[in-house]
Design a protein around this motif. Structure first.
Motif, mmCIF file in Angstrom:
data_model
loop_
_atom_site.group_PDB
_atom_site.id
_atom_site.type_symbol
_atom_site.label_atom_id
_atom_site.label_comp_id
_atom_site.label_asym_id
_atom_site.label_seq_id
_atom_site.Cartn_x
_atom_site.Cartn_y
_atom_site.Cartn_z
ATOM 1 N N LEU A 1 119.982 103.780 36.947
ATOM 2 C CA LEU A 1 119.364 103.396 38.213
ATOM 3 C C LEU A 1 117.883 103.081 38.027
ATOM 4 C CD1 LEU A 1 121.061 105.914 40.668
ATOM 5 C CD2 LEU A 1 121.299 103.432 40.694
ATOM 6 N N LYS A 2 117.194 103.892 37.210
ATOM 7 C CA LYS A 2 115.770 103.649 36.944
ATOM 8 C C LYS A 2 115.570 102.315 36.228
ATOM 9 C CE LYS A 2 114.329 108.472 36.712
ATOM 10 N NZ LYS A 2 113.910 109.575 35.841
ATOM 11 N N LEU A 3 116.556 101.923 35.396
ATOM 12 C CA LEU A 3 116.463 100.652 34.667
ATOM 13 C C LEU A 3 116.804 99.450 35.555
ATOM 14 C CD1 LEU A 3 118.176 101.633 31.284
ATOM 15 C CD2 LEU A 3 115.724 101.325 31.711
ATOM 16 N N GLY A 4 117.339 99.723 36.750
ATOM 17 C CA GLY A 4 117.703 98.629 37.657
ATOM 18 C C GLY A 4 119.174 98.273 37.636
ATOM 19 N N CYS A 5 119.987 99.118 36.994
ATOM 20 C CA CYS A 5 121.438 98.891 36.953
ATOM 21 C C CYS A 5 122.095 99.842 37.942
ATOM 22 C CB CYS A 5 121.966 99.142 35.534
ATOM 23 S SG CYS A 5 123.763 98.986 35.405
ATOM 24 N N ASP A 6 122.636 99.303 39.034
ATOM 25 C CA ASP A 6 123.223 100.180 40.054
ATOM 26 C C ASP A 6 124.737 100.041 40.167
ATOM 27 O OD1 ASP A 6 123.210 97.688 41.152
ATOM 28 O OD2 ASP A 6 122.030 98.200 42.920
ATOM 29 N N ASN A 7 125.372 99.439 39.145
ATOM 30 C CA ASN A 7 126.828 99.374 39.093
ATOM 31 C C ASN A 7 127.285 99.962 37.766
ATOM 32 O OD1 ASN A 7 127.528 97.771 41.563
ATOM 33 N ND2 ASN A 7 126.140 96.336 40.578
ATOM 34 N N ALA A 8 128.290 100.813 37.835
ATOM 35 C CA ALA A 8 128.725 101.486 36.616
ATOM 36 C C ALA A 8 130.206 101.808 36.674
ATOM 37 C CB ALA A 8 127.926 102.776 36.413
ATOM 38 N N GLN A 9 130.767 102.046 35.498
ATOM 39 C CA GLN A 9 132.121 102.575 35.424
ATOM 40 C C GLN A 9 132.150 103.609 34.312
ATOM 41 O OE1 GLN A 9 134.188 98.805 34.311
ATOM 42 N NE2 GLN A 9 135.085 99.987 32.652
ATOM 43 N N GLY A 10 133.028 104.582 34.474
ATOM 44 C CA GLY A 10 133.134 105.610 33.447
ATOM 45 C C GLY A 10 133.646 106.911 34.025
ATOM 46 N N TYR A 11 133.917 107.842 33.140
ATOM 47 C CA TYR A 11 134.467 109.134 33.549
ATOM 48 C C TYR A 11 133.488 109.941 34.398
ATOM 49 C CZ TYR A 11 138.203 108.366 30.128
ATOM 50 O OH TYR A 11 139.262 107.871 29.417
ATOM 51 N N GLY A 12 132.195 109.597 34.351
ATOM 52 C CA GLY A 12 131.227 110.269 35.211
ATOM 53 C C GLY A 12 131.461 109.965 36.681
ATOM 54 N N ILE A 13 132.233 108.910 36.951
ATOM 55 C CA ILE A 13 132.579 108.541 38.329
ATOM 56 C C ILE A 13 133.990 109.015 38.650
ATOM 57 C CG2 ILE A 13 132.882 106.617 39.941
ATOM 58 C CD1 ILE A 13 130.833 105.107 38.056
ATOM 59 N N ALA A 14 134.946 108.626 37.809
ATOM 60 C CA ALA A 14 136.335 109.058 38.009
ATOM 61 C C ALA A 14 137.156 108.733 36.768
ATOM 62 C CB ALA A 14 136.958 108.372 39.223
ATOM 63 N N ARG A 15 138.192 109.488 36.590
ATOM 64 C CA ARG A 15 139.179 109.186 35.548
ATOM 65 C C ARG A 15 140.148 108.140 36.088
ATOM 66 N NH1 ARG A 15 138.774 111.818 30.359
ATOM 67 N NH2 ARG A 15 137.122 113.341 30.694
ATOM 68 N N PRO A 16 140.839 107.420 35.216
ATOM 69 C CA PRO A 16 141.879 106.502 35.702
ATOM 70 C C PRO A 16 142.899 107.248 36.556
ATOM 71 C CG PRO A 16 141.460 106.154 33.367
ATOM 72 C CD PRO A 16 140.718 107.408 33.756
ATOM 73 N N MET A 17 143.439 106.558 37.551
ATOM 74 C CA MET A 17 144.406 107.205 38.451
ATOM 75 C C MET A 17 145.455 106.192 38.894
ATOM 76 S SD MET A 17 142.076 107.458 41.940
ATOM 77 C CE MET A 17 140.593 107.913 41.043
ATOM 78 N N PRO A 18 146.614 106.676 39.320
ATOM 79 C CA PRO A 18 147.635 105.769 39.854
ATOM 80 C C PRO A 18 147.118 105.051 41.099
ATOM 81 C CG PRO A 18 148.581 107.926 39.382
ATOM 82 C CD PRO A 18 147.085 108.065 39.252
ATOM 83 N N ALA A 19 147.587 103.831 41.300
ATOM 84 C CA ALA A 19 147.108 102.995 42.403
ATOM 85 C C ALA A 19 147.266 103.668 43.765
ATOM 86 C CB ALA A 19 147.846 101.655 42.389
ATOM 87 N N GLU A 20 148.366 104.392 43.947
ATOM 88 C CA GLU A 20 148.610 104.987 45.264
ATOM 89 C C GLU A 20 147.630 106.119 45.587
ATOM 90 O OE1 GLU A 20 151.590 106.702 42.287
ATOM 91 O OE2 GLU A 20 150.900 104.703 42.877
ATOM 92 N N GLN A 21 146.936 106.659 44.572
ATOM 93 C CA GLN A 21 145.971 107.734 44.821
ATOM 94 C C GLN A 21 144.580 107.207 45.171
ATOM 95 O OE1 GLN A 21 145.879 110.509 41.548
ATOM 96 N NE2 GLN A 21 148.089 110.842 41.593
ATOM 97 N N LEU A 22 144.346 105.925 44.935
ATOM 98 C CA LEU A 22 143.006 105.382 45.102
ATOM 99 C C LEU A 22 142.478 105.459 46.535
ATOM 100 C CD1 LEU A 22 140.617 104.000 43.642
ATOM 101 C CD2 LEU A 22 141.643 101.822 44.290
ATOM 102 N N PRO A 23 143.266 105.087 47.569
ATOM 103 C CA PRO A 23 142.702 105.153 48.928
ATOM 104 C C PRO A 23 142.194 106.537 49.309
ATOM 105 C CG PRO A 23 144.698 103.831 48.925
ATOM 106 C CD PRO A 23 144.606 104.468 47.566
ATOM 107 N N ASP A 24 142.967 107.597 49.009
ATOM 108 C CA ASP A 24 142.510 108.949 49.339
ATOM 109 C C ASP A 24 141.262 109.318 48.548
ATOM 110 O OD1 ASP A 24 144.441 109.411 51.234
ATOM 111 O OD2 ASP A 24 145.807 110.464 49.871
#
Length: 199
Positions: A167-190
């Motif tokens: 965020l300090k570097l100006g990058c405000d989009n990310a992906q990774g396990y720090g956000i969430a682990r992969p999950m089945p599609a039906e679990q995503l809305p909850d």
């Protein structure tokens, strides 16, 4: 580089559009990004098949799908890849250059390829807390994306410390396990409904 790559890629596109349609019916308006192999992207029927897949889901806007292509793959046949990307963009589909920084990363290619997003390879992101060279590379890519008016996503974000530094570097989009682990599609809305950002 086999027919299996094409069959698998077509299946992934169909699954992604089906999931998008189900999520939209539940009131969840998000976009989906999927990887496309170079062999699949360069297939003569790629754009026609993509058009057919969207025709099967007429309520979906094509901009809800982003196709990720490897930077190194795009460079192997840049004129043909650029032509196909432009045809897909005419449909409304967006593109991301995946694993950015691991290939040639030429400014000429960055200027030529019509990709809206660059994804910083996780091999640079993982060590930004401890490695000044990786930090400099990530900061440089973030600055490049800003200069070229592109979106940037950091891959491999494993901790809140990674997120804060990005965020300090100006990058405000990310992906990774720090956000969430992969999950089945039906679990995503909850998961999305119950998610709150780290303070």
């Amino acid at each position: 580089d086999t027919e299996l790559a094409i069959a698998l890629g077509n299946w992934v596109i169909k699954q992604a559009l089906t999931h998008l349609e189900h999520w939209r019916q539940q009131g969840l308006n998000i976009n989906v990004s999927i990887n496309i192999s170079p062999h699949h992207l360069l297939h003569p029927d790629f754009v026609a098949n993509l058009r057919t897949n969207f025709a099967a889901h007429p309520k979906l806007q094509p901009h809800s799908l982003e196709l990720e292509i490897l930077e190194t793959a795009a460079l192997e046949n840049i004129s043909r890849v650029t032509k196909i990307m432009n045809e897909c963009r005419e449909l409304g589909v967006h593109f991301a250059l995946d694993d950015f920084g691991t290939g040639y990363s030429s400014l000429t290619y960055l200027k030529a390829l019509p990709a809206e997003t660059l994804k910083i390879d996780q091999s640079f992101v993982r060590d930004i807390l401890n490695d000044p060279e990786d930090l400099a590379i990530v900061a440089g890519i973030v600055n490049l994306t800003s200069a070229f008016h592109r979106q940037v996503i950091a891959e491999g974000v494993e901790s809140k410390e990674h997120g804060l530094l990005l965020l300090k570097l100006g990058c405000d989009n990310a992906q990774g396990y720090g956000i969430a682990r992969p999950m089945p599609a039906e679990q995503l809305p909850d998961w999305i409904n119950n998610w709150s950002s780290n303070p």
